[in-house]
Design a protein around this motif. Structure first.
Motif, PDB file in Angstrom:
ATOM      1  N   GLY A   1       3.769  24.996  58.060  1.00 51.33           N
ATOM      2  CA  GLY A   1       5.032  25.075  57.334  1.00 51.33           C
ATOM      3  C   GLY A   1       4.947  24.461  55.962  1.00 51.33           C
ATOM      4  N   ARG A   2       3.837  24.625  55.277  1.00 49.70           N
ATOM      5  CA  ARG A   2       3.660  23.957  53.995  1.00 49.70           C
ATOM      6  C   ARG A   2       4.340  24.700  52.856  1.00 49.70           C
ATOM      7  NH1 ARG A   2       0.904  19.890  51.935  1.00 49.70           N
ATOM      8  NH2 ARG A   2       0.122  19.979  49.792  1.00 49.70           N
ATOM      9  N   PHE A   3       4.355  26.038  52.924  1.00 51.94           N
ATOM     10  CA  PHE A   3       4.931  26.840  51.854  1.00 51.94           C
ATOM     11  C   PHE A   3       6.075  27.688  52.402  1.00 51.94           C
ATOM     12  CE2 PHE A   3       0.418  26.294  50.829  1.00 51.94           C
ATOM     13  CZ  PHE A   3       0.511  25.694  49.591  1.00 51.94           C
ATOM     14  N   SER A   4       7.001  28.025  51.526  1.00 52.86           N
ATOM     15  CA  SER A   4       8.096  28.922  51.884  1.00 52.86           C
ATOM     16  C   SER A   4       8.409  29.801  50.683  1.00 52.86           C
ATOM     17  CB  SER A   4       9.339  28.123  52.285  1.00 52.86           C
ATOM     18  OG  SER A   4      10.429  28.983  52.553  1.00 52.86           O
ATOM     19  N   LEU A   5       8.511  31.097  50.912  1.00 55.43           N
ATOM     20  CA  LEU A   5       8.849  32.055  49.859  1.00 55.43           C
ATOM     21  C   LEU A   5       9.838  33.061  50.421  1.00 55.43           C
ATOM     22  CD1 LEU A   5       8.576  33.469  47.122  1.00 55.43           C
ATOM     23  CD2 LEU A   5       6.567  34.654  48.028  1.00 55.43           C
ATOM     24  N   HIS A   6      11.013  33.120  49.814  1.00 58.05           N
ATOM     25  CA  HIS A   6      12.036  34.085  50.199  1.00 58.05           C
ATOM     26  C   HIS A   6      12.724  34.589  48.940  1.00 58.05           C
ATOM     27  CE1 HIS A   6      11.974  33.484  54.606  1.00 58.05           C
ATOM     28  NE2 HIS A   6      11.531  32.279  54.272  1.00 58.05           N
ATOM     29  N   GLY A   7      13.490  35.649  49.085  1.00 57.63           N
ATOM     30  CA  GLY A   7      14.207  36.201  47.944  1.00 57.63           C
ATOM     31  C   GLY A   7      15.421  36.980  48.390  1.00 57.63           C
ATOM     32  N   GLN A   8      16.298  37.251  47.447  1.00 57.82           N
ATOM     33  CA  GLN A   8      17.485  38.065  47.709  1.00 57.82           C
ATOM     34  C   GLN A   8      17.874  38.793  46.452  1.00 57.82           C
ATOM     35  OE1 GLN A   8      21.072  38.047  46.861  1.00 57.82           O
ATOM     36  NE2 GLN A   8      20.571  36.812  45.051  1.00 57.82           N
ATOM     37  N   THR A   9      18.549  39.906  46.629  1.00 60.53           N
ATOM     38  CA  THR A   9      19.200  40.579  45.514  1.00 60.53           C
ATOM     39  C   THR A   9      20.515  41.145  46.012  1.00 60.53           C
ATOM     40  OG1 THR A   9      18.959  42.238  43.765  1.00 60.53           O
ATOM     41  CG2 THR A   9      18.048  42.797  45.904  1.00 60.53           C
ATOM     42  N   THR A  10      21.548  41.054  45.178  1.00 62.77           N
ATOM     43  CA  THR A  10      22.887  41.500  45.550  1.00 62.77           C
ATOM     44  C   THR A  10      23.497  42.269  44.384  1.00 62.77           C
ATOM     45  OG1 THR A  10      23.192  39.549  46.946  1.00 62.77           O
ATOM     46  CG2 THR A  10      25.158  40.790  46.367  1.00 62.77           C
ATOM     47  N   PHE A  11      23.995  43.455  44.688  1.00 65.57           N
ATOM     48  CA  PHE A  11      24.671  44.300  43.703  1.00 65.57           C
ATOM     49  C   PHE A  11      26.083  44.553  44.197  1.00 65.57           C
ATOM     50  CE2 PHE A  11      26.021  48.556  42.377  1.00 65.57           C
ATOM     51  CZ  PHE A  11      25.895  48.470  41.003  1.00 65.57           C
ATOM     52  N   ILE A  12      27.076  44.248  43.376  1.00 63.13           N
ATOM     53  CA  ILE A  12      28.477  44.471  43.722  1.00 63.13           C
ATOM     54  C   ILE A  12      29.121  45.320  42.638  1.00 63.13           C
ATOM     55  CG2 ILE A  12      30.736  43.405  44.079  1.00 63.13           C
ATOM     56  CD1 ILE A  12      29.311  40.973  45.201  1.00 63.13           C
ATOM     57  N   ALA A  13      29.679  46.444  43.034  1.00 69.80           N
ATOM     58  CA  ALA A  13      30.483  47.292  42.145  1.00 69.80           C
ATOM     59  C   ALA A  13      31.922  47.223  42.623  1.00 69.80           C
ATOM     60  CB  ALA A  13      29.975  48.722  42.161  1.00 69.80           C
ATOM     61  N   GLN A  14      32.836  46.943  41.699  1.00 76.91           N
ATOM     62  CA  GLN A  14      34.225  46.724  42.085  1.00 76.91           C
ATOM     63  C   GLN A  14      35.150  47.337  41.043  1.00 76.91           C
ATOM     64  OE1 GLN A  14      35.582  42.547  42.304  1.00 76.91           O
ATOM     65  NE2 GLN A  14      36.170  42.977  44.406  1.00 76.91           N
ATOM     66  N   GLY A  15      36.196  47.983  41.519  1.00 75.73           N
ATOM     67  CA  GLY A  15      37.139  48.616  40.616  1.00 75.73           C
ATOM     68  C   GLY A  15      38.572  48.284  40.974  1.00 75.73           C
ATOM     69  N   VAL A  16      39.452  48.383  39.975  1.00 74.75           N
ATOM     70  CA  VAL A  16      40.877  48.178  40.180  1.00 74.75           C
ATOM     71  C   VAL A  16      41.625  49.301  39.474  1.00 74.75           C
ATOM     72  CG1 VAL A  16      40.978  46.595  38.184  1.00 74.75           C
ATOM     73  CG2 VAL A  16      42.822  46.580  39.878  1.00 74.75           C
ATOM     74  N   PRO A  17      42.477  50.032  40.188  1.00 76.77           N
ATOM     75  CA  PRO A  17      43.294  51.052  39.508  1.00 76.77           C
ATOM     76  C   PRO A  17      44.422  50.386  38.727  1.00 76.77           C
ATOM     77  CG  PRO A  17      43.798  50.978  41.847  1.00 76.77           C
ATOM     78  CD  PRO A  17      42.656  50.030  41.632  1.00 76.77           C
ATOM     79  N   GLY A  18      45.251  51.211  38.109  1.00 75.81           N
ATOM     80  CA  GLY A  18      46.359  50.677  37.335  1.00 75.81           C
ATOM     81  C   GLY A  18      47.400  49.996  38.211  1.00 75.81           C
ATOM     82  N   PHE A  19      48.146  49.077  37.632  1.00 75.06           N
ATOM     83  CA  PHE A  19      49.203  48.367  38.345  1.00 75.06           C
ATOM     84  C   PHE A  19      50.281  47.978  37.332  1.00 75.06           C
ATOM     85  CE2 PHE A  19      45.800  45.445  37.218  1.00 75.06           C
ATOM     86  CZ  PHE A  19      46.466  44.467  36.487  1.00 75.06           C
ATOM     87  N   ARG A  20      51.412  47.532  37.819  1.00 76.88           N
ATOM     88  CA  ARG A  20      52.522  47.156  36.942  1.00 76.88           C
ATOM     89  C   ARG A  20      52.123  45.962  36.084  1.00 76.88           C
ATOM     90  NH1 ARG A  20      56.986  43.659  37.719  1.00 76.88           N
ATOM     91  NH2 ARG A  20      56.132  43.195  39.785  1.00 76.88           N
ATOM     92  N   ALA A  21      52.241  46.106  34.761  1.00 76.93           N
ATOM     93  CA  ALA A  21      51.858  45.045  33.826  1.00 76.93           C
ATOM     94  C   ALA A  21      52.656  45.215  32.543  1.00 76.93           C
ATOM     95  CB  ALA A  21      50.360  45.092  33.543  1.00 76.93           C
ATOM     96  N   PRO A  22      53.894  44.704  32.496  1.00 85.79           N
ATOM     97  CA  PRO A  22      54.732  44.898  31.303  1.00 85.79           C
ATOM     98  C   PRO A  22      54.208  44.174  30.073  1.00 85.79           C
ATOM     99  CG  PRO A  22      55.802  43.425  32.871  1.00 85.79           C
ATOM    100  CD  PRO A  22      54.618  44.011  33.567  1.00 85.79           C
ATOM    101  N   TYR A  23      53.339  43.177  30.235  1.00 88.21           N
ATOM    102  CA  TYR A  23      52.731  42.489  29.102  1.00 88.21           C
ATOM    103  C   TYR A  23      51.369  41.974  29.536  1.00 88.21           C
ATOM    104  CZ  TYR A  23      54.852  38.586  31.644  1.00 88.21           C
ATOM    105  OH  TYR A  23      55.250  37.714  32.623  1.00 88.21           O
ATOM    106  N   THR A  24      50.552  41.670  28.543  1.00 85.44           N
ATOM    107  CA  THR A  24      49.176  41.252  28.797  1.00 85.44           C
ATOM    108  C   THR A  24      48.828  40.093  27.891  1.00 85.44           C
ATOM    109  OG1 THR A  24      48.478  43.465  29.474  1.00 85.44           O
ATOM    110  CG2 THR A  24      46.757  41.967  28.738  1.00 85.44           C
TER     111      THR A  24
END
Length: 690
Positions: free
Chosen positions: A276-299
């Motif tokens: 147990g002298r060495f340890s090698l691991h890895g990860q990769t994560t891809f997230i795609a996220q969307g939001v449609p329109g919503f009520r927003a009288p001001y920004t």
């Protein structure tokens, strides 16, 4: 009568050679086709090297650069998606091949103006605007990679091309007529990149592909004649660069040779030579996220914007080395690219746990963790710990004292929860995977430096950390004055088995106290309302000083059956001063359930359903109502109501190393504002680890 001696009989016995061991990696040889898309993770820039009217260089009206240079599209989404195909050859684990792709683009931005500096007083700065557009890219690339298990990691290089349309709109102030000039250009340059792909079945693979595209600079070209007394022939030069991150789905008609499944449950056994002298691991994560329109009288300046899609990508290496018995050294370099929706703004319980406030349009390398861990065994029973991310395989005493010093994330050790704590595999909402009011010290990507001490027994653990805080709210630089400004967190973790369920559970109670360079909400509201400052954010910046913020959290996880678990959190802070690191929440309650898919013969799949409610203190509400900008939110005004969120996800296990998740979130009163929303969020997540 003849016969065979024993020796002769042995000579005639067929010689049985042992079967060649099956390779432990995929054979990627052969042709393939696929589709790819960026979902908002690609960014490009047109660079106008010099814009002239006649012989005069025209200053850019946004930057004031007198050389006529303009570079204003770096944050613009560029690549969208398309088709690709190629062929691989493989020698052992080494893979090389050639690939071509053709994909669409949507980079359409104004990038230069010629009004300023030409003698037009009081003229709209958009008097003459140059715009650039692209529609199509193409690449021809060589690839060279290394295969292990079901993964392929590769580098790529080759040629890249794109079309471009340069348009200039030129109104004549004297006549009111508007003329337009257009120039179509073709670019040819180079591309460099890297990627990773994972075999899901014998014919299907998923992957992520990054490429840097440099299409060079065009020669000078004309864009008609600018009218008016200071007008003349309009000309410019344009260069183009792009950072592109693509999610990819490929089909391999000839089939992939998959490696045998490896038993990853075998315990660590130092007596069989596993040091147990060495340890090698890895990860990769891809997230795609969307939001449609919503009520927003001001920004406001930190509001959530509707009708958009954004993506984030991370890739991490977990490197570990056992220096000697009980002493281990770890290092985690990490690439990250992309932004959360609205550049990770507009929702206090933000909807993407991978989205950093330190987002970038290109892969940014950071040394996120480097620390040494010293374990002091106190005797008694021992346990075997398998090799894993930031864990060298070892055997250790259950009763022990552990000391960690270096750079790490406080979430690695505090406020843990087996059902809701890792946005790479479970819930993504900041108010659900964490205790929202726990303002843990961290830089923009979420890490800090300091010392942690833990005492562990079978029935409980006590841990405490003393760490650096950022120099001011939401700052990437950690304050070096650790004896005057720092953060302290203490947590007690109780472990139990409920007798009527015969299932394990944990209860965590945490307390934190941070001293940082912050403003007092009541003070800055009073100064602004008294007219001392016109802008409340100027009042906050001017009055920051060393102030203390304290709070606590309760965290419960409980297995109901082997497949069903529940969790709940409650957190609260004093709400008097600015938050330093995490988000704009003073009180939060959350909970939910997590269910494995054994009932439908998918035991590695997970379904999660969670909810949260976040609140602000009265003085914090007044800060936002008077135009304050916080760590993540600020609509310019506030019609207050608690921010509520609902999240559901399904994590589909495609293999032991690859998971595809589908995520839905509903946020009511985003940024505590009844005038906005509700907002719906749809997301897809690809996570791979080894």
């Amino acid at each position: 009568m003849s016969g065979l001696t024993g020796a002769q009989a042995a000579d005639l016995t067929p010689i049985r050679t042992p079967a060649a061991p099956q390779a432990s990696f995929v054979d990627w040889s052969g042709g393939y086709l696929g589709i790819e898309g960026s979902a908002g993770a690609s960014f490009g820039a047109f660079n106008f090297h010099e814009t002239r009217v006649g012989a005069r260089a025209v200053p850019d009206f946004k930057t004031g650069d007198a050389t006529g240079r303009s570079d204003r599209s770096r944050s613009a989404t560029t690549a969208v998606g398309g088709l690709f195909g190629g062929y691989n050859w493989q020698t052992g684990p080494w893979v090389y091949g050639v690939e071509a792709d053709l994909y669409g683009a949507n980079l359409k931005r104004p990038v230069a103006s010629t009004a300023q500096g030409l003698g037009y007083e009081g003229v709209d700065p958009a008097f003459s605007v140059i715009r650039a557009k692209t529609d199509v890219y193409g690449t021809l690339r060589g690839r060279f990679g290394y295969a292990f298990e079901r993964a392929l990691v590769y580098a790529s290089f080759g040629l890249a091309g794109a079309n471009a349309r340069i348009l200039a709109t030129e109104p004549d102030l004297a006549t009111g007529a508007v003329s337009a000039a257009r120039r179509d250009l073709s670019y040819l340059g180079f591309t460099l990149g890297a990627g990773v792909q994972f075999a899901v079945t014998e014919h299907i693979a998923l992957g992520l592909d990054y490429r840097y595209v440099d299409l060079g600079t065009s020669s000078r070209f004309d864009l008609g004649t600018l009218p008016g007394p200071a007008g003349g022939p309009l000309s410019t030069q344009a260069g183009f660069t792009s950072h592109q991150m693509m999610a990819r789905l490929s089909w391999h008609p000839g089939g992939l040779t998959l490696p045998p499944e490896v038993d990853e449950t075998a315990p660590h056994d130092p007596d069989n030579g596993d040091t147990g002298r060495f340890s090698l691991h890895g990860q990769t994560t891809f997230i795609a996220q969307g939001v449609p329109g919503f009520r927003a009288p001001y920004t406001g300046p930190a509001s959530l914007i509707g009708n958009q899609v954004q993506s984030t990508t991370t890739a991490t290496a977990f490197l570990g080395l056992k220096l000697f018995e009980g002493t281990e050294l770890y290092y985690n370099p990490e690439f990250s690219q992309g932004f959360g929706l609205s550049r990770t703004l507009g929702v206090a319980g933000f909807v993407n746990g991978e989205a950093q406030k330190a987002g970038a349009p290109y892969p940014k390398l950071r040394s996120n963790r480097y620390f040494v861990r010293q374990t002091f065994g106190l005797g008694g029973e021992t346990e075997d710990v398998p090799d894993g991310p930031n864990q060298v395989a070892t055997r250790r005493d259950i009763e022990r004292i552990t000391v960690i010093a270096g750079k790490f994330a406080l979430g690695d050790y505090f406020d843990g929860n087996v059902y809701a704590h890792d946005p790479r595999v479970d819930f993504m909402n900041w108010g659900i995977w964490s205790s929202g009011a726990y303002d843990f010290p961290a830089n923009l990507p979420g890490f800090t430096q300091g010392v942690l001490v833990e005492y562990n027994r079978a029935a409980f653990a006590v841990r405490a950390a003393y760490t650096q805080v950022p120099k001011e709210p939401s700052n990437d630089v950690l304050d070096p004055r650790v004896f005057r400004r720092a953060g302290t967190t203490v947590e007690f973790e109780e472990r139990h088995v409920l007798p009527f369920l015969d299932q394990p559970g944990k209860l965590r109670i945490g307390f934190f106290s941070n001293v940082g360079n912050t403003a007092n909400y009541r003070d800055v509201v009073g100064l602004t309302q008294a007219g001392v400052f016109d802008d409340i954010n100027d009042a906050a910046a001017a009055t920051r000083a060393a102030r203390r913020k304290t709070g606590f959290y309760l965290n419960l996880e409980q297995a109901v059956t082997a497949d069903l678990g529940v969790f709940a959190r409650f957190s609260n802070n004093d709400g008097r001063t600015e938050s330093l690191s995490f988000t704009d929440i003073d009180r939060s309650i959350s909970g939910g359930v997590s269910l494995k898919g054994s009932a439908w013969d998918r035991p590695a799949d997970t379904v999660g359903l969670g909810t949260s409610m976040n609140e602000l203190s009265p003085s914090h509400r007044a800060f936002f109502a008077n135009g304050g900008i916080g760590l993540l939110i600020g609509d310019g005004r506030l019609n207050y109501a608690p921010e509520r969120a609902l999240e559901a996800y399904y994590a589909l296990s495609l293999s032991k190393t690859l998971t595809l998740s589908f995520n839905y979130q509903l946020v009511v009163n985003p940024a505590y504002n009844k005038d906005r929303g509700p907002a719906n969020f749809l997301g897809t997540r690809i996570h791979a680890d080894f």
